[in-house]
Design an enzyme around this catalytic site. Structure first.
Site, PDB file in Angstrom:
ATOM      1  N   LYS A  36      37.473  40.151  51.344  1.00 59.71           N
ATOM      2  CA  LYS A  36      38.455  39.072  51.576  1.00 59.71           C
ATOM      3  C   LYS A  36      39.765  39.582  52.145  1.00 59.71           C
ATOM      4  O   LYS A  36      40.305  38.997  53.092  1.00 59.71           O
ATOM      5  CB  LYS A  36      38.714  38.321  50.271  1.00 59.71           C
ATOM      6  CG  LYS A  36      39.788  37.260  50.405  1.00 59.71           C
ATOM      7  CD  LYS A  36      39.820  36.304  49.245  1.00 59.71           C
ATOM      8  CE  LYS A  36      40.462  36.893  48.019  1.00 59.71           C
ATOM      9  NZ  LYS A  36      40.637  35.872  46.961  1.00 59.71           N
TER      10      LYS A  36
ATOM     11  N   ARG B  68      34.286  33.259  47.324  1.00 57.41           N
ATOM     12  CA  ARG B  68      34.443  31.913  47.882  1.00 57.41           C
ATOM     13  C   ARG B  68      34.653  31.903  49.392  1.00 57.41           C
ATOM     14  O   ARG B  68      34.615  30.867  50.031  1.00 57.41           O
ATOM     15  CB  ARG B  68      35.612  31.197  47.172  1.00 57.41           C
ATOM     16  CG  ARG B  68      35.300  30.859  45.716  1.00 57.41           C
ATOM     17  CD  ARG B  68      36.551  30.539  44.910  1.00 57.41           C
ATOM     18  NE  ARG B  68      37.236  31.755  44.433  1.00 57.41           N
ATOM     19  CZ  ARG B  68      38.285  31.751  43.621  1.00 57.41           C
ATOM     20  NH1 ARG B  68      38.793  30.610  43.210  1.00 57.41           N
ATOM     21  NH2 ARG B  68      38.849  32.888  43.235  1.00 57.41           N
TER      22      ARG B  68
ATOM     23  N   LEU C 262      46.539  44.302  44.366  1.00 58.05           N
ATOM     24  CA  LEU C 262      45.175  44.208  43.844  1.00 58.05           C
ATOM     25  C   LEU C 262      44.252  43.740  44.960  1.00 58.05           C
ATOM     26  O   LEU C 262      44.335  42.597  45.408  1.00 58.05           O
ATOM     27  CB  LEU C 262      45.119  43.233  42.660  1.00 58.05           C
ATOM     28  CG  LEU C 262      46.185  43.421  41.573  1.00 58.05           C
ATOM     29  CD1 LEU C 262      45.894  42.494  40.401  1.00 58.05           C
ATOM     30  CD2 LEU C 262      46.253  44.870  41.118  1.00 58.05           C
TER      31      LEU C 262
ATOM     32  N   ASN D 155      41.617  31.778  48.778  1.00 58.73           N
ATOM     33  CA  ASN D 155      40.313  31.996  48.151  1.00 58.73           C
ATOM     34  C   ASN D 155      39.163  31.564  49.050  1.00 58.73           C
ATOM     35  O   ASN D 155      38.063  32.080  48.940  1.00 58.73           O
ATOM     36  CB  ASN D 155      40.220  31.241  46.825  1.00 58.73           C
ATOM     37  CG  ASN D 155      41.222  31.776  45.813  1.00 58.73           C
ATOM     38  OD1 ASN D 155      41.455  32.980  45.737  1.00 58.73           O
ATOM     39  ND2 ASN D 155      41.836  30.890  45.064  1.00 58.73           N
TER      40      ASN D 155
ATOM     41  N   ALA E 265      38.779  39.425 100.436  1.00 60.78           N
ATOM     42  CA  ALA E 265      37.998  38.603  99.505  1.00 60.78           C
ATOM     43  C   ALA E 265      36.618  39.201  99.307  1.00 60.78           C
ATOM     44  O   ALA E 265      35.967  39.617 100.264  1.00 60.78           O
ATOM     45  CB  ALA E 265      37.879  37.184 100.054  1.00 60.78           C
TER      46      ALA E 265
ATOM     47  N   ASP F  31      45.814  38.538  48.000  1.00 59.95           N
ATOM     48  CA  ASP F  31      45.472  37.343  48.786  1.00 59.95           C
ATOM     49  C   ASP F  31      46.607  36.325  48.848  1.00 59.95           C
ATOM     50  O   ASP F  31      46.372  35.136  48.976  1.00 59.95           O
ATOM     51  CB  ASP F  31      44.189  36.709  48.235  1.00 59.95           C
ATOM     52  CG  ASP F  31      44.322  36.243  46.778  1.00 59.95           C
ATOM     53  OD1 ASP F  31      45.378  36.481  46.162  1.00 59.95           O
ATOM     54  OD2 ASP F  31      43.352  35.648  46.277  1.00 59.95           O
TER      55      ASP F  31
HETATM   56  C1  UD1 Z   1      44.656  34.661  40.108  1.00 60.07           C
HETATM   57  C2  UD1 Z   1      45.321  34.451  38.722  1.00 60.07           C
HETATM   58  C3  UD1 Z   1      45.820  33.009  38.635  1.00 60.07           C
HETATM   59  C4  UD1 Z   1      46.783  32.726  39.772  1.00 60.07           C
HETATM   60  C5  UD1 Z   1      46.158  33.036  41.119  1.00 60.07           C
HETATM   61  C6  UD1 Z   1      47.230  32.980  42.182  1.00 60.07           C
HETATM   62  C7  UD1 Z   1      44.193  35.911  37.138  1.00 60.07           C
HETATM   63  C8  UD1 Z   1      43.218  35.979  36.029  1.00 60.07           C
HETATM   64  N1  UD1 Z   1      44.382  34.713  37.692  1.00 60.07           N
HETATM   65  O1  UD1 Z   1      43.519  33.826  40.134  1.00 60.07           O
HETATM   66  O2  UD1 Z   1      46.454  32.795  37.400  1.00 60.07           O
HETATM   67  O3  UD1 Z   1      47.185  31.350  39.729  1.00 60.07           O
HETATM   68  O4  UD1 Z   1      45.601  34.369  41.131  1.00 60.07           O
HETATM   69  O5  UD1 Z   1      46.707  33.122  43.473  1.00 60.07           O
HETATM   70  O6  UD1 Z   1      44.790  36.903  37.484  1.00 60.07           O
HETATM   71  N2  UD1 Z   1      41.004  41.545  42.093  1.00 60.07           N
HETATM   72  C9  UD1 Z   1      40.789  42.883  41.825  1.00 60.07           C
HETATM   73  N3  UD1 Z   1      39.838  43.235  40.911  1.00 60.07           N
HETATM   74  C10 UD1 Z   1      39.094  42.300  40.264  1.00 60.07           C
HETATM   75  C11 UD1 Z   1      39.330  40.930  40.534  1.00 60.07           C
HETATM   76  C12 UD1 Z   1      40.292  40.588  41.445  1.00 60.07           C
HETATM   77  O7  UD1 Z   1      41.445  43.762  42.397  1.00 60.07           O
HETATM   78  O8  UD1 Z   1      38.252  42.689  39.437  1.00 60.07           O
HETATM   79  C13 UD1 Z   1      42.013  41.182  43.100  1.00 60.07           C
HETATM   80  C14 UD1 Z   1      41.417  40.384  44.237  1.00 60.07           C
HETATM   81  O9  UD1 Z   1      41.025  41.230  45.313  1.00 60.07           O
HETATM   82  C15 UD1 Z   1      42.555  39.460  44.625  1.00 60.07           C
HETATM   83  C16 UD1 Z   1      43.398  39.346  43.376  1.00 60.07           C
HETATM   84  O10 UD1 Z   1      42.974  40.342  42.509  1.00 60.07           O
HETATM   85  O11 UD1 Z   1      43.346  39.989  45.663  1.00 60.07           O
HETATM   86  C17 UD1 Z   1      43.263  37.985  42.702  1.00 60.07           C
HETATM   87  O12 UD1 Z   1      41.931  37.729  42.381  1.00 60.07           O
HETATM   88  P1  UD1 Z   1      41.283  36.292  42.495  1.00 60.07           P
HETATM   89  O13 UD1 Z   1      39.893  36.364  42.023  1.00 60.07           O
HETATM   90  O14 UD1 Z   1      41.545  35.699  43.800  1.00 60.07           O
HETATM   91  O15 UD1 Z   1      42.153  35.512  41.378  1.00 60.07           O
HETATM   92  P2  UD1 Z   1      42.353  33.928  41.268  1.00 60.07           P
HETATM   93  O16 UD1 Z   1      41.143  33.318  40.685  1.00 60.07           O
HETATM   94  O17 UD1 Z   1      42.865  33.387  42.534  1.00 60.07           O
HETATM   95 CA    CA Z   2      43.157  34.190  44.523  1.00 63.07          CA
END
Ligand code: UD1
Ligand code: CA
Length: 467
Positions: A21, A14, A7, A225, A377, A104
């Site tokens: 990211k 952040r 994903l 993050n 030189a 991430d």
């Molecule tokens: C997420 C989890 C959390 C977990 C944490 C671990 C959810 C709701 N929460 O939170 O439980 O503890 O990861 O690191 O899943 N992304 C998409 N599309 C979107 C949103 C996000 O592809 O619409 C991708 C982002 O690019 C990222 C990943 O999903 O790589 C995680 O998204 P992020 O917003 O970082 O989730 P967290 O708040 O960290």
């Molecule tokens: Ca995350």
């Protein structure tokens, strides 16, 4: 059948960055490169990547890595659950195991992912969540289990009650799903949470049986993050790279002050002195001594090369060359065996034959120097005429006097001698001496004019007196 989905569509608010990211630089690669790399040994049949924010850039970067990736667009980005919903169509006929990873989480070890897939398959679960117990679980989703250790719910930090927030078991953002089971519940996700997003974690709560696997080393599931977490991951990955090469026979005199890239390969008995950095793809031959204070990028160094306080980029150095202190080898530099390029010498797109010596204060650009040439030189190749770059050729055995300017295009034959201070604008034939400078004039018995003749004012005269 195993498919991997990463994903990578989120913006990464952040990070406070103009760049997505997942493309943030990390230990010589990018954040998402590390995630992909951790999955490689699993040999999945399919690789899917969900892109959205700056999708084209992310896609371009990842394609360059030459993997068989299927990109799936998520537009707009409405959460991790919405992200996985985009897979419903491309995986319509898929019936196997889907490993889902947030883009991430760069510190995962392949062995851990392997264990997760094994555990998932053996348990026959609909989903297996990778979890850890953290002393400071802040920011992560919390994983709740019943007495039979089945996962009942994953609740985001911001949606937790105070009581729930005390749970230290966190969701690592890495899951194994039985895809048909997940596909069946994905359409049921609701955005009834603080962020108003569709959460993949809610799908876990809808699946049965849902199990979890605890990672042994909790650092592995660190999510990135913000920049603080990115820097922390950089430290961990650098430490791992150094450990790997220490074990393979490389000495680091002050490991913590040096950085490596995953594409750097070392021979045996290499000594890396403090403050030395490797970027991109390098090969460093047996017995090289690099540093202190060196930056080596995308270069090949054969055995026994020495580089001290210098920058080497896209260059090839044959066996036994010495570089520095304070040399700059720019792209296209080729040094044949036992060359010496020393103090304040810059070389660009040039080939220096074996045993060439350029010891001090020179610029060599677009030049070809034969074996054994001695560069005095201050020698400069004037390769740019304001419009284009031009070549300089110097035959083997030639000797260029100090402070010579070779105005390109120009060709000097073999065993040529150029007098110090010459500005060479025409070709020179083999064995010739070329002198191109004003003759020295000597005026016999010459005295400085008397002070009173030089100025009308006595006060100025006094001020003008040489001290
Ligand atoms: C997420 C989890 C959390 C977990 C944490 C671990 C959810 C709701 N929460 O939170 O439980 O503890 O990861 O690191 O899943 N992304 C998409 N599309 C979107 C949103 C996000 O592809 O619409 C991708 C982002 O690019 C990222 C990943 O999903 O790589 C995680 O998204 P992020 O917003 O970082 O989730 P967290 O708040 O960290
Ligand atoms: Ca995350």
């Amino acid at each position: 059948m195993l498919a991997v989905a990463v994903l990578a569509a989120g913006k990464g608010t952040r990070m406070r960055s103009a760049h997505p990211k997942v493309l943030q630089p990390l230990a010589g690669a990018t954040l998402v490169d590390w995630v992909l790399q951790s999955c490689e040994p699993l040999n999945p049949q399919r690789w899917l990547v969900v892109v959205g924010h700056q999708a084209e850039r992310v896609q371009q970067h990842m394609q360059r890595d030459g993997q068989r990736l299927e990109f799936v667009l998520q537009q707009p980005q409405q959460g991790t659950g919405h992200s996985v919903q985009q897979l419903l169509q491309p995986l319509a006929d898929f019936t196997g195991t889907l490993l889902v990873l947030n883009g991430d989480v760069p510190l995962l070890r392949s062995t851990t992912l392997h264990r997760l897939v094994q555990h998932h398959r053996q348990s026959g679960s609909a989903v297996t969540v990778l979890t850890a117990c953290l002393e400071d679980p802040k920011g992560y989703g919390r994983v709740f289990c019943d007495d039979r250790q089945r996962v009942t719910a994953v609740v985001e930090d911001r949606d937790c009650t105070d009581e729930q927030r005390r749970n230290k078991r966190i969701n690592g953002g890495v899951y194994c799903f039985h895809w048909p089971s997940l596909a069946a519940v994905l359409p049921r996700l609701k955005a009834d949470n603080q962020q108003g997003e569709l959460y993949l974690t809610d799908a876990v709560g809808l699946l049965d049986p849902a199990t979890q696997l605890t990672v042994e080393d909790a650092t592995e599931i660190s999510g990135v993050n913000d920049r603080g977490q990115l820097a922390a991951c950089e430290q961990v990955l650098q430490q791992r790279l150094r450990q790997q090469w220490l074990a393979a026979g490389v000495s680091f005199l002050d490991p913590a002050s040096c950085s490596l890239s995953p594409g750097t390969r070392f021979g045996r008995d290499v000594v890396v002195a403090p403050q030395t950095h490797f970027r991109g793809a390098n090969s460093v031959g047996d017995g090289c001594r690099i540093g202190p204070g060196a930056l080596i990028e995308d270069s090949q160094l054969e055995a026994d090369v020495e580089v001290t306080f210098s920058v080497v980029r896209q260059a090839r150095l044959a066996r036994g060359c010495t570089v520095g202190p304070f040399a700059h080898l720019r792209p296209g530099t080729v040094l044949e065996e036992h060359c010496k390029v020393g103090n304040f010498v810059e070389v660009k797109n040039s080939q220096l034959g074996a045993d060439v010596k350029a010891g001090h204060l020179s610029y060599l650009g677009d030049a070809r120097l034969g074996r054994g040439v001695n560069v005095g030189a201050g020698t400069i190749t004037a390769n740019f005429d304001g419009i284009g770059k031009h070549p300089t050729t110097v035959g083997e055995g030639s000797s260029i006097g100090a402070n010579a300017v070779l105005v390109a295009p120009v060709t000097l034959g073999r065993d040529v001698t150029v007098a110090a201070g010459s500005t060479i604008t025409s070709d020179v034939t083999d064995d010739a001496l070329a002198i191109a400078r004003c003759r020295q004039v000597e005026k016999k018995a010459w005295h400085e004019p008397a002070a009173s003749h030089r100025s009308g004012s006595t006060s100025e005269t006094a001020a003008d007196q040489p001290s």
